[in-house]
Motif scaffolding. Structure first.
Motif, PDB file in Angstrom:
ATOM      1  N   ARG A 105      28.836   5.525  -9.878  1.00 22.24           N
ATOM      2  CA  ARG A 105      29.140   7.082 -10.126  1.00 22.24           C
ATOM      3  C   ARG A 105      30.634   7.267 -10.072  1.00 22.24           C
ATOM      4  NH1 ARG A 105      30.070  11.908  -7.637  1.00 22.24           N
ATOM      5  NH2 ARG A 105      30.314  10.726  -5.588  1.00 22.24           N
ATOM      6  N   THR A 106      31.329   6.333  -9.438  1.00 22.04           N
ATOM      7  CA  THR A 106      32.691   6.805  -9.182  1.00 22.04           C
ATOM      8  C   THR A 106      33.536   5.987 -10.061  1.00 22.04           C
ATOM      9  OG1 THR A 106      32.671   5.209  -7.382  1.00 22.04           O
ATOM     10  CG2 THR A 106      32.585   7.428  -6.892  1.00 22.04           C
ATOM     11  N   GLU A 108      26.352   4.860  -6.110  1.00 19.12           N
ATOM     12  CA  GLU A 108      27.581   5.448  -6.135  1.00 19.12           C
ATOM     13  C   GLU A 108      28.687   4.758  -6.300  1.00 19.12           C
ATOM     14  OE1 GLU A 108      30.162   8.342  -4.239  1.00 19.12           O
ATOM     15  OE2 GLU A 108      28.096   8.224  -4.812  1.00 19.12           O
TER      16      GLU A 108
END
Length: 452
Positions: free
Chosen positions: A139-140, A136
């Motif tokens: 991904r961000t 995550e």
């Protein structure tokens, strides 16, 4: 983002929930997390990657391999093999991690990713959580640390995996299977080649069904979740018994010569007595889940064996086995773990050992399985209720106490909130099926009124 990892890896509809981008990102994150945990110990990391025959496994495998290699991990592609084969090869080849692409018994549109640590062991919850967190983060927006030049991973096919795994299975057997005729239902899945090869090498006469995977037909009306074809084939061919696997062959159910089902509890009972006789059932104890039939516990007690119960899920069975040094555990659904020879449920190994017991004793599977009597069990799913209040509702608690009083020592009540749906499962066992149905129906009504 909700938790990606469920009780058995990351699973969803392929190319919708489980995309190539997600598979690639999770693979890179897994490489980073396991390296940080010291798994790679300063050397060039190696991963074993396998899959079941689902069509979506082809592009998902490509994504996983790309992700691992881009993180500097060398990849050994073993192709279509069962989940326990990938786990075994991860350990046998000294790999740092393994990856299996499969949705197990789910229908074809689904697929999944399972990771194994060094030795072929499933990841602990905290490592899965860390993989999700790292995935995550990147991904961000946080950039990956990417190797270049000679630092990128290399990809090779490892074609010896099937023979190596089958040799391992044969080496475990205490005796040969000569004289047995066995029908194998491979669910058009990952064991379509492995299982018939192993049984034949062990000496059995093998008849196969569900062994023509085309990428689309996995678990389609066959395998451990659909036993009717196997039952008919066993009777038609006058076989000694039949064995059914699921899509990734980590489970095994059986059918005796009359066409009657032999479930995971009965298989556990047969293997427990065989292992005790051979001196390999450590602490004279078997691990099962709360969903195991009460008849299993009563049968084991009658044979002087102890049982330990865990939450539902083979990972919890395995955790208990490792923690306390037990050798055998499993689930009613057919996940059976023989820890001396496998790090996860292994349907082919289970079927082979069951056959070995039949051959060794000269008794039919029906006779062996009769060591336990399955008490009538009724399961009712109650949807659209507040499952979080199952253990706090006074009204429901009172109803359970009354039901348990009525059933006495030969019955059991289990209320279990679903892990994935807004429903509560009401399970009742009793010596009489009508009593089980009556009590289960009353409890389901209370669940609706108290939690609706």
């Amino acid at each position: 983002m909700g938790r990606l990892f469920g009780t058995d890896g990351v699973r969803g509809v392929a190319n919708a929930d489980l995309t190539a981008e997600l598979a690639l990102g999770l693979s890179v994150a897994a490489a980073h997390v396991l390296a940080e945990a010291g798994t790679f110990e300063g050397h060039r990391a190696v991963a074993v990657v396998g899959r079941d025959p689902r069509a979506s496994g082809e592009f998902l495998e490509a994504a996983v391999v790309a992700g691992l290699a881009s993180a500097g991990v060398d990849v050994l592609r073993v192709g279509v093999l069962p989940t326990p084969a990938v786990a075994h090869l991860t350990g046998a080849l000294g790999a740092d991690l393994g990856v299996m692409l499969s949705a197990s018994h789910n229908a074809m549109p689904d697929n999944g990713i399972k990771f194994f640590a060094r030795g072929g062991h499933k990841l602990a919850d905290e490592l899965e959580d860390r993989i999700e967190s790292v995935y995550e983060e990147h991904r961000t927006g946080a950039p990956w640390q990417r190797p270049t030049g000679a630092g990128v991973g290399r990809v090779k096919s490892y074609d010896q995996g099937l023979d190596q795994y089958v040799a391992h299975l044969i080496g475990v057997l205490p005796n040969r299977l000569d004289g047995l005729k066995i029908v194998l239902d491979e669910a058009h899945g990952a064991a379509a080649r492995v299982s018939p090869e192993a049984f034949a090498r062990a000496g059995a006469e093998v008849i196969t069904i569900g062994a023509q995977p085309d990428g689309l037909n996995i678990n389609d009306g066959c395998g451990s979740t659909h036993l009717d074809l196997l039952k008919a084939a066993v009777v038609e061919h006058k076989a000694d018994f039949g064995v059914a696997h699921d899509g990734d062959a980590d489970r095994c159910l059986a059918v005796d010569h009359t066409g009657a089902e032999v479930d995971g509890d009965q298989i556990l009972a047969v293997l427990a007595l065989a292992m005790r006789e051979h001196g390999t059932l450590r602490h004279d104890t078997v691990v099962a889940t709360v969903m195991s039939n009460l008849g299993f516990k009563l049968a084991m007690e009658g044979q002087g064996l102890a049982t330990v119960q865990t939450s539902v899920g083979d990972r919890y069975v395995l955790e208990s086995m490792k923690e306390h040094g037990f050798a055998l555990g499993g689930e009613q659904s057919g996940h059976v773990i023989i820890l001396d020879h496998a790090t996860t449920g292994d349907g082919t190994l289970t079927g082979l050992l069951l056959a070995a017991r039949v051959a060794e004793t000269g008794r039919s599977l029906a006779d062996l399985a009769s060591v336990m009597e399955r008490l009538p069990q009724v399961l009712i799913n109650v949807p659209d209720v507040d499952k979080s209040r199952v253990r706090t509702s006074a009204e429901l608690s009172a109803a359970v106490v009354e039901a348990e009083r009525e059933l006495g020592s030969t019955g059991r009540v289990l209320l279990r909130p679903s892990g994935t749906e807004p429903l509560v499962r009401v399970m009742v066992e009793a010596a009489d099926i009508e009593q089980a149905r009556s009590v289960a129906s009353r409890l389901a009504d209370v669940v609706k009124s108290a939690l609706g």
